[in-house]
Design a protein around this motif. Structure first.
Motif, PDB file in Angstrom:
ATOM      1  N   SER A 194     -15.345  13.282 -22.431  1.00  0.00           N
ATOM      2  CA  SER A 194     -15.922  14.192 -20.912  1.00  0.00           C
ATOM      3  C   SER A 194     -14.236  14.369 -19.820  1.00  0.00           C
ATOM      4  CB  SER A 194     -16.819  12.595 -19.570  1.00  0.00           C
ATOM      5  OG  SER A 194     -15.648  11.409 -19.405  1.00  0.00           O
ATOM      6  N   THR A 195     -13.266  13.769 -20.609  1.00  0.00           N
ATOM      7  CA  THR A 195     -12.475  13.470 -19.817  1.00  0.00           C
ATOM      8  C   THR A 195     -11.869  15.707 -20.374  1.00  0.00           C
ATOM      9  OG1 THR A 195     -11.522  11.559 -19.526  1.00  0.00           O
ATOM     10  CG2 THR A 195      -9.764  12.801 -18.953  1.00  0.00           C
ATOM     11  N   HIS A 196     -11.919  15.212 -21.947  1.00  0.00           N
ATOM     12  CA  HIS A 196     -11.577  16.232 -22.672  1.00  0.00           C
ATOM     13  C   HIS A 196     -12.647  17.705 -22.008  1.00  0.00           C
ATOM     14  CE1 HIS A 196     -10.119  13.917 -25.731  1.00  0.00           C
ATOM     15  NE2 HIS A 196      -8.528  15.232 -25.298  1.00  0.00           N
ATOM     16  N   ILE A 197     -13.442  17.982 -21.415  1.00  0.00           N
ATOM     17  CA  ILE A 197     -14.665  18.863 -21.412  1.00  0.00           C
ATOM     18  C   ILE A 197     -14.220  18.758 -20.171  1.00  0.00           C
ATOM     19  CG2 ILE A 197     -17.190  19.241 -20.578  1.00  0.00           C
ATOM     20  CD1 ILE A 197     -17.934  17.296 -23.353  1.00  0.00           C
ATOM     21  N   LEU A 198     -13.651  18.042 -19.423  1.00  0.00           N
ATOM     22  CA  LEU A 198     -13.222  18.204 -18.207  1.00  0.00           C
ATOM     23  C   LEU A 198     -12.277  18.623 -17.842  1.00  0.00           C
ATOM     24  CD1 LEU A 198     -14.064  17.657 -15.109  1.00  0.00           C
ATOM     25  CD2 LEU A 198     -13.005  15.572 -14.852  1.00  0.00           C
ATOM     26  N   PHE A 199     -10.964  18.498 -18.169  1.00  0.00           N
ATOM     27  CA  PHE A 199     -10.199  18.827 -18.279  1.00  0.00           C
ATOM     28  C   PHE A 199      -9.968  20.777 -19.523  1.00  0.00           C
ATOM     29  CE2 PHE A 199      -5.822  20.682 -20.630  1.00  0.00           C
ATOM     30  CZ  PHE A 199      -5.466  20.450 -19.884  1.00  0.00           C
ATOM     31  N   THR A 200     -10.868  20.881 -20.199  1.00  0.00           N
ATOM     32  CA  THR A 200     -11.080  22.450 -20.089  1.00  0.00           C
ATOM     33  C   THR A 200     -11.713  22.973 -19.572  1.00  0.00           C
ATOM     34  OG1 THR A 200     -11.178  21.531 -22.272  1.00  0.00           O
ATOM     35  CG2 THR A 200     -12.323  23.695 -22.200  1.00  0.00           C
ATOM     36  N   TYR A 201     -13.048  22.630 -18.702  1.00  0.00           N
ATOM     37  CA  TYR A 201     -13.881  23.085 -17.334  1.00  0.00           C
ATOM     38  C   TYR A 201     -12.439  23.728 -16.406  1.00  0.00           C
ATOM     39  CZ  TYR A 201     -16.055  23.897 -14.158  1.00  0.00           C
ATOM     40  OH  TYR A 201     -17.137  24.629 -12.981  1.00  0.00           O
TER      41      TYR A 201
END
Length: 125
Positions: free
Chosen positions: A6-13
């Motif tokens: 979820s950290t990677h997805i949030l960062f990408t978003y």
């Protein structure tokens, strides 16, 4: 194997959100610059600019016919600038606009537009 948490997805978003806002910011800034340009040029200066932008002669004639008369000159200039943006595509940047105005000797206008760019980029507190 690459796994996304979820950290990677949030960062990408967040990156996508920042980039989208930056593109909108540049679009708004360029539109404001076009407003300054439309009040700063004469008919002869516009013709000279369009030749420097290498507009097709047909497009120059079309703009002259659609926005004929002294009272429609600002509209003609604004639509010419919009066409330049469309014609050049991704090469139609604020820096390119500044470069062209500098090269053709419209230094006062160039300085105004540079100031707009600088003020728009200043940090907001």
């Amino acid at each position: 194997m690459l796994t996304l948490n979820s950290t990677h997805i949030l960062f990408t978003y967040e990156i996508v959100y920042i980039m989208a806002n930056f593109i909108i910011f540049l679009d708004i800034l360029m539109s404001k610059m076009f407003d300054v340009v439309k009040t700063s040029l004469t008919k002869q200066e516009l013709r000279y600019l369009l030749k420097k932008f290498r507009f097709p002669e047909e497009k120059i004639s079309e703009l002259d016919q659609l926005y004929h008369g002294k009272d429609k000159l600002p509209e003609r200039i604004y639509h010419a600038m919009l066409f330049w943006r469309e014609f050049k595509g991704p090469l139609a940047t604020i820096d390119e606009l500044l470069r062209v105005f500098h090269l053709i000797g419209y230094d006062t206008l160039c300085q105004k537009l540079k100031a707009m760019k600088i003020y728009a980029q200043r940090p907001r507190f």
